[in-house]
Write a protein that holds these residues in place. Structure first.
Motif, PDB file in Angstrom:
ATOM      1  N   TRP A  83       0.807  -1.219   0.000  1.00 49.95           N
ATOM      2  CA  TRP A  83       0.000   0.000   0.000  1.00 49.95           C
ATOM      3  C   TRP A  83       0.840   1.269   0.000  1.00 49.95           C
ATOM      4  CZ3 TRP A  83      -5.045  -0.250  -1.011  1.00 49.95           C
ATOM      5  CH2 TRP A  83      -5.627  -1.516  -0.964  1.00 49.95           C
ATOM      6  N   ASN A  84       2.143   1.129  -0.158  1.00 54.43           N
ATOM      7  CA  ASN A  84       3.047   2.276  -0.188  1.00 54.43           C
ATOM      8  C   ASN A  84       2.871   3.155   1.061  1.00 54.43           C
ATOM      9  OD1 ASN A  84       5.128   3.790  -1.344  1.00 54.43           O
ATOM     10  ND2 ASN A  84       3.688   5.169  -2.352  1.00 54.43           N
ATOM     11  N   ILE A 107      10.241 -11.632   1.669  1.00 49.60           N
ATOM     12  CA  ILE A 107       9.161 -10.643   1.641  1.00 49.60           C
ATOM     13  C   ILE A 107       8.694 -10.516   0.207  1.00 49.60           C
ATOM     14  CG2 ILE A 107       8.555  -8.226   2.005  1.00 49.60           C
ATOM     15  CD1 ILE A 107      10.695  -8.249   4.261  1.00 49.60           C
ATOM     16  N   THR A 108       7.432 -10.803  -0.006  1.00 45.15           N
ATOM     17  CA  THR A 108       6.842 -10.668  -1.336  1.00 45.15           C
ATOM     18  C   THR A 108       5.622  -9.764  -1.234  1.00 45.15           C
ATOM     19  OG1 THR A 108       5.445 -12.616  -1.018  1.00 45.15           O
ATOM     20  CG2 THR A 108       7.594 -12.972  -2.030  1.00 45.15           C
ATOM     21  N   TYR A 109       5.384  -9.052  -2.330  1.00 42.77           N
ATOM     22  CA  TYR A 109       4.196  -8.201  -2.351  1.00 42.77           C
ATOM     23  C   TYR A 109       3.903  -7.792  -3.793  1.00 42.77           C
ATOM     24  CZ  TYR A 109       6.968  -3.996  -3.196  1.00 42.77           C
ATOM     25  OH  TYR A 109       7.791  -3.053  -3.763  1.00 42.77           O
ATOM     26  N   THR A 110       2.666  -7.401  -4.012  1.00 40.91           N
ATOM     27  CA  THR A 110       2.231  -6.837  -5.285  1.00 40.91           C
ATOM     28  C   THR A 110       1.583  -5.511  -4.944  1.00 40.91           C
ATOM     29  OG1 THR A 110       1.810  -9.044  -6.172  1.00 40.91           O
ATOM     30  CG2 THR A 110       0.736  -7.171  -7.299  1.00 40.91           C
ATOM     31  N   PRO A 111       2.019  -4.427  -5.571  1.00 40.40           N
ATOM     32  CA  PRO A 111       1.403  -3.131  -5.259  1.00 40.40           C
ATOM     33  C   PRO A 111      -0.110  -3.186  -5.438  1.00 40.40           C
ATOM     34  CG  PRO A 111       3.370  -2.822  -6.575  1.00 40.40           C
ATOM     35  CD  PRO A 111       3.092  -4.308  -6.564  1.00 40.40           C
ATOM     36  N   ALA A 112      -0.810  -2.590  -4.486  1.00 41.15           N
ATOM     37  CA  ALA A 112      -2.262  -2.546  -4.552  1.00 41.15           C
ATOM     38  C   ALA A 112      -2.708  -1.648  -5.688  1.00 41.15           C
ATOM     39  CB  ALA A 112      -2.830  -2.048  -3.223  1.00 41.15           C
ATOM     40  N   PRO A 113      -3.871  -1.961  -6.239  1.00 45.57           N
ATOM     41  CA  PRO A 113      -4.372  -1.138  -7.352  1.00 45.57           C
ATOM     42  C   PRO A 113      -4.715   0.277  -6.890  1.00 45.57           C
ATOM     43  CG  PRO A 113      -5.936  -2.885  -6.737  1.00 45.57           C
ATOM     44  CD  PRO A 113      -4.733  -3.053  -5.903  1.00 45.57           C
TER      45      PRO A 113
END
Length: 113
Positions: A83-84, A107-113
């Motif tokens: 979520w930056n 640590i893995t993540y995908t930026p939220a839309p």
């Protein structure tokens, strides 16, 4: 994982209402919304400990189970990155120290839309 009040203080206050609602209800990643009930805790002490977390960040609260530290740290960082959301200096220092004790944690993540 990252309480709404902590998210607010970390940048969500500048978000649109729709983005705040999306954050509060984000179910695409199970690390974001961790439901806890008295029954899901092993003891009443655990339930009190979870309530004591309130809106604190890792600089002031960590799970009481030592074996949860690495996962909690990685999940916290993942949500903040997704979520930056900003981290304050005390939070940064604590997370850096904790990460040093978890060399095998990814640590893995995908930026939220």
């Amino acid at each position: 994982m990252v309480p709404l009040a902590e998210a607010w203080d970390s940048g969500a206050s500048a978000w649109t209402k729709n983005r705040r609602v999306a954050y509060a209800n984000y179910l695409q990643d199970p690390r974001h919304l961790v439901a806890v009930t008295a029954r899901s805790n092993r003891s009443n002490r655990s339930n009190r400990s979870n309530r004591s977390k309130s809106d604190q960040d890792p600089a002031t609260w960590m799970p009481p189970a030592p074996d949860a530290t690495c996962r909690y740290t990685a999940d916290w960082i993942s949500v903040k990155l997704t979520w930056n959301l900003a981290i304050d200096p005390a939070e940064h220092d604590t997370l850096a120290a904790l990460a040093d004790t978890c060399p095998d944690q990814t640590i893995t993540y995908t930026p939220a839309p």
